[in-house]
Structure formats: structure tokens, C-alpha cells
Design an enzyme around this catalytic site. Sequence first.
Site, PDB file in Angstrom:
ATOM      1  N   PRO A  89       0.825  -1.220   0.000  1.00  0.00           N
ATOM      2  CA  PRO A  89       0.000   0.000   0.000  1.00  0.00           C
ATOM      3  C   PRO A  89       0.853   1.263   0.000  1.00  0.00           C
ATOM      4  CG  PRO A  89      -0.918  -1.603   1.505  1.00  0.00           C
ATOM      5  CD  PRO A  89       0.385  -2.175   1.030  1.00  0.00           C
ATOM      6  N   CYS A  90       0.449   2.230  -0.840  1.00  0.00           N
ATOM      7  CA  CYS A  90       1.283   3.403  -1.057  1.00  0.00           C
ATOM      8  C   CYS A  90       0.679   4.685  -0.504  1.00  0.00           C
ATOM      9  CB  CYS A  90       1.539   3.585  -2.554  1.00  0.00           C
ATOM     10  SG  CYS A  90       0.024   3.874  -3.512  1.00  0.00           S
TER      11      CYS A  90
END
Length: 355
Positions: A89-90
Site C-alpha cells: 500500500p502506497c
Amino acid sequence: MASQSKAFVSLYSGAGGLDIGFMEAGFVPSFAVDLDPMAAATYSYSYKRLRDRLPHLVGHEHHCQVADLDDCIESLDSVAAELVVGGPPCQGFSVAGKMDPTDPRSRHVWRFLDAVERVGPEAFVMENVKALAVNRRWAGLLEGLREKASQLGYTTSVLLLNASHYGVPQARERMFLIGLRDDETLAAPREISKEAPPTVGDALQGLPPWGMPGNDSKCNAIVTPARRPVLRRSPFAGMLFNGAGRPMRLDMPAPTLPASMGGNRTPIVDQNHLDGNGDCWVTSYHAHLMDGGEPYSALPDFLRRITIEEAARIQGFPPDMEWRGRQSAIYRQIGNAVPPPLGKAVASTFKGTLN
């Protein structure tokens, strides 16, 4: 598994954008996991379609597990693979978010390396947003990740790649942290379309007409004019319309598609211009405003949001995808994905590198 096919473990798989690229480059998934059940369902259904046209996948049954990596990381001890790939996840790193170092989702880059340690592959590929590679706020984090990889026996390279240079009609920039054993580094894949990148117009003209089968998953968010437009030099910047979904130039690659598509953040296209029936209305309206004209109270109905099929095309997905979930979930799967042609370009650089 055929002798010429290398196996890979996929983490944070999503709808499988990165994985499709690796499969099209000749690799075979041995394990895939994602927390989103709809994304995992899309991955699993689409794998069956991929197997119909990729001979090296024939004979392999595969699906994406629905789980948090923490819940299944111990099971990776028994998984054999030459590669571990994935995009943690960014949101904690992205300039589109709050860039919060305490965002709990940011810990997943470390869990990715924990998984690499469990599998012990010849190489790994971690994908993430551009900011993780270039923003000084994350310099210490990136250095820490590279140090951890070094302790595990990997020499790392950081590649910053623009999807439009690899055949994708979208100027999407992504970072790839790549680790290889035996003091090897990996050069960037050969660019195939840097000088003449594919355009939005090229991509959309390759689909059935808007509203017809194969291009009829319409976004219902209405395009409305902003009462107080924010003007920039470019007609396609600023804020001419309500919501964050900006109009797209047909003669250029699209800007990065967001995961928040499906509502007012969905990009806008001029259908009349796309059909070749006149000049770009957005350009004319921008000139009207720049000359001191009043904002319009209504807009022509040929200004519309892009469909699911168009978003998938701009992201580089194959046309035989089996999307699962509600419309908003599918838009999110597309916006979160790595463009498959970009994944394939990265995967192709491993040809001859892995023993």
C-alpha cells in the site's frame, strides 16, 4: 511447471496488473494474496482467461488468496519461487495523500521484505509511488529498506519508470526497488515509446463506440461547471469543472488514473472531439474564460466521464479481463494497479538474469 518458466510469489496482488505483466513475460505465479476480496476475485477469474492464451500457464490451477499478509506469512516458508513481486500500500507515501509517516499502511514495505526473507528467492521487485524514490521525507526509509535487503543478501537498484515509455497511454510514474543476489544490479528496461508515447485518443479509438457492448460501463457522475474556475495556462490543468476529475487531452498520454475514480474524480473526455466532430470544446471554453468571459451555467452533454473499459484500456489491461465487484470497486482496482505492459517490461529484464 515447464522448465523454461520461473515461479513468482505475488504479494498485495490487487487485480493483478503487475502479475499479468510477469505472466506475459513467461513467469508462473505460485502464490498470490490480497486483502480485497473483489480484487482477489478479479485476479482469479482473469487468470483463467490468461491461461487460455498463454501456453506456459496450461496445467496450472491458480487463484488469489483473500488474506492479510500477516495472517499467511508463515505459510511462505514452504513456497518455492525464484521471484517475489508486489506493490505494498502506497497511500502513506503518495503526494495525493497526506504523506503521513505514521500511516499504519506504510509498515507493509517492511512486511514485504519479511516475506522475501521467508521465501528466499533469487530476486524481488517492490513497486511503489514515485515519492518514495524522490521525496526527501522518505530518503531515510528507502535507505533503511535497501540496508535490510542487503542484510538478506540482495544488491538493490531503484528504478523510476514512466508507463508511457513502455506502450501505456498514461504518464504514470512508479518506483521499482529491485533486489538481486550475487552483487548484481538491474538496468532499466529498454524504453519502447518514449519519443512517441501512445495517446488517450489512440487508446479509446481501439474500443467499441461509447455506450455499445464492450464499452458501456458508464460512470454516472455528472460533469458540472465550476462557479469560480481556477485557471492555469493549460486548458487541462486548473479547475474548470466541479470535482477533481480533469478533462484529458486526446493527443497526449493520460495523467495518472486515481484509485478514487467512479465519482467526481473520474477523468473527463470530450466525446464530440473523440468522434472527430469538431475541435476540443474544453480548449475553447478555457480561451473564453481566459479572455474574461463568465463561467457557463451548463455544459454540453458530450462532456462525460470515462467508462470502466476506457479506464482499463488506459491502464494497459488486456481486453479479456474478468472484473468482479461493484462499479466503484472496479474503478478502484484499475486505479490501484500497475499497468501490465510496464510490469512486463520490468519482468523481461530478468530474462537471462535468473539462474
